[in-house]
Design an enzyme around this catalytic site. Structure first.
Site, PDB file in Angstrom:
ATOM      1  N   ALA A   1       0.757  -1.312   0.151  1.00  0.00           N
ATOM      2  CA  ALA A   1      -0.071   0.171   0.072  1.00  0.00           C
ATOM      3  C   ALA A   1       0.787   1.184  -0.200  1.00  0.00           C
ATOM      4  O   ALA A   1       1.966   1.218  -0.709  1.00  0.00           O
ATOM      5  CB  ALA A   1      -1.002  -0.070   1.093  1.00  0.00           C
ATOM      6  N   SER A   2       0.657   2.078   1.051  1.00  0.00           N
ATOM      7  CA  SER A   2       1.490   3.604   0.874  1.00  0.00           C
ATOM      8  C   SER A   2       2.929   3.335   1.481  1.00  0.00           C
ATOM      9  O   SER A   2       3.457   4.280   0.950  1.00  0.00           O
ATOM     10  CB  SER A   2       0.523   4.600   1.640  1.00  0.00           C
ATOM     11  OG  SER A   2      -0.448   4.945   0.921  1.00  0.00           O
ATOM     12  N   VAL A   3       3.067   2.369   1.860  1.00  0.00           N
ATOM     13  CA  VAL A   3       4.475   1.666   2.447  1.00  0.00           C
ATOM     14  C   VAL A   3       5.308   1.913   1.042  1.00  0.00           C
ATOM     15  O   VAL A   3       6.714   2.217   0.941  1.00  0.00           O
ATOM     16  CB  VAL A   3       4.802   0.721   2.742  1.00  0.00           C
ATOM     17  CG1 VAL A   3       6.317   0.692   3.318  1.00  0.00           C
ATOM     18  CG2 VAL A   3       4.175   1.158   4.269  1.00  0.00           C
TER      19      VAL A   3
END
Length: 408
Positions: free
Chosen positions: A128-130
């Protein structure tokens, strides 16, 4: 007709040594293994010590503390994971490292609920946003090669981009003021197939959607900004974003399990996980694809907890970018009014402690967290795929247990 010679003492010794003894040893090993795999928990729950001999072939990961040092921490973290698995439906992995050495590496729960397959060290989670920190690092690589400048505007690479004056630095630290591409895709995209980065860039040029504010005035967390950054990487490098990360990050760091997801690629790794949500408190439903699934840069890196630890080591040890570039990634950005913002390049900065750099992610059932406590040289990685909502709280509990029970 077969002729049988009389058995002498020498023959008996050889027979016992080469035929009977191996069978006895095998039976003893099997009995010991069965004893240790008698409970259901063992099938779902594997500690780092169980796979140490296998992992020793991986040079980056052979740096582990001896079991006598980590045993107390492992016992307490095992208990913690068992509790959150039962109480909060946690199905994921946790890795902790101190001073560049693995303290704890574990996973609990299921990879596939229909087949009842347990998670293991090769299970691949959507970050995801990592994923944004990989995009930021790719940009810094191009910057160090003098292929781009942080002050370049998007229009330098995409003349038809309708939001003028947006610099690469604005994109990196979320001060660009761009509209949300999720909304644009959901309301303006007319095809059945999810749009790619290049298609979204063209859609922005024709959709006439207003931006939130002029560049640099405010901080507004933006997935759109990292879509645009990945598009710039592709334009400058002349290859797909996936190919760029593969050649410049995954291969040099031996992140052999990692990849950038492409929904059109039918040859998906067999260990690639799907996201789930809990239905009526007991049933796990697989989450379907959406119109926003094909965009990369803001999400869509898949990896294991061990590969993600290799990423942290490589990033911090100068294997990818210079110390100067790394400091930019770990330093608060600011608006044109010199107001500090809690974000560097691809990393959030804790407002109360700038020694804590981290990022969380949520997408289609995946919940992820990578936190670095720089002053303590401590890394906590949490990857989960059943819509778990307590990443921040779990990270704090893990840190507390390690601080109280690891004496190094």
């Amino acid at each position: 007709m077969l002729l049988c010679k009389p058995l002498t003492l020498v023959h008996l010794k050889k027979y016992f040594r080469y035929s009977v003894l191996p069978i006895i040893i095998t039976l003893i090993v099997l009995a010991f293994s069965t004893k240790n795999e008698g409970s259901k928990t063992v099938k779902l729950f594997h500690t780092v010590s169980d796979t140490a001999s296998i992992e020793a072939t991986e040079p980056i990961l052979e740096k582990k503390y001896p079991i006598e040092i980590t045993q107390k921490v492992s016992n307490k973290l095992d208990s913690l994971l068992q509790r959150i698995n039962k109480r909060h439906d946690f199905h994921g992995s946790v890795l902790v490292a101190k001073n560049g050495k693995i303290v704890y590496n574990n996973h609990i729960g299921f990879a596939d609920f229909r087949k009842k397959e347990p998670l293991n060290k090769t299970s691949l989670f959507q970050l995801a946003s990592v994923s944004k920190q990989f995009t930021a690092a790719a940009i810094m690589m191009l910057y160090e090669r003098n292929q781009i400048k942080l002050t370049d505007t998007v229009n330098s690479y995409f003349p038809d981009f309708p939001y003028e004056g947006v610099t690469i630095k604005n994109l990196l630290n979320h001060t660009a003021g761009l509209p949300k591409y999720f909304w644009v895709a959901e309301h303006k995209w007319k095809k059945e197939k999810a749009p790619t980065n290049s298609e979204m860039m063209r859609l922005f040029a024709s959709s006439n959607v207003q931006r939130f504010f002029k560049p640099g005035r405010n901080f507004d967390y933006s997935n759109t900004g990292y879509l645009v950054l990945a598009s710039i990487v592709e334009k400058v490098a002349g290859v797909s974003f996936s190919a760029f990360l593969e050649k410049n990050i995954f291969e040099p760091l031996e992140m052999n399990q990692s990849f950038v997801y492409n929904p059109e690629n039918k040859n998906i790794n067999k260990n690639h996980l799907f996201g789930y949500r809990l239905y009526k408190g007991w049933k796990h439903l697989k989450i379907n694809n959406t119109v926003n699934d094909a965009v990369v840069g803001d999400k869509n890196v898949y990896t294991t907890s061990e590969d993600l630890f290799k990423w942290v080591l490589g990033l911090n040890n100068g294997k990818l970018i210079s110390e100067e570039s790394l400091n930019l990634m770990y330093t608060n950005g600011e608006t044109i009014y010199k107001r500090k913002i809690p974000y560097g390049f691809g990393f959030r900065i804790d407002p109360k402690d700038t020694n804590i750099v981290y990022h969380h992610g949520k997408w289609n059932g995946f919940s992820t967290g990578l936190t670095q406590f720089l002053d303590e040289n401590l890394v906590v990685i949490v990857l989960e795929h059943t819509s778990y909502s307590g990443i921040s709280s779990l990270t704090k509990k893990v840190k507390k247990i390690v601080g109280e029970n690891l004496n190094v």
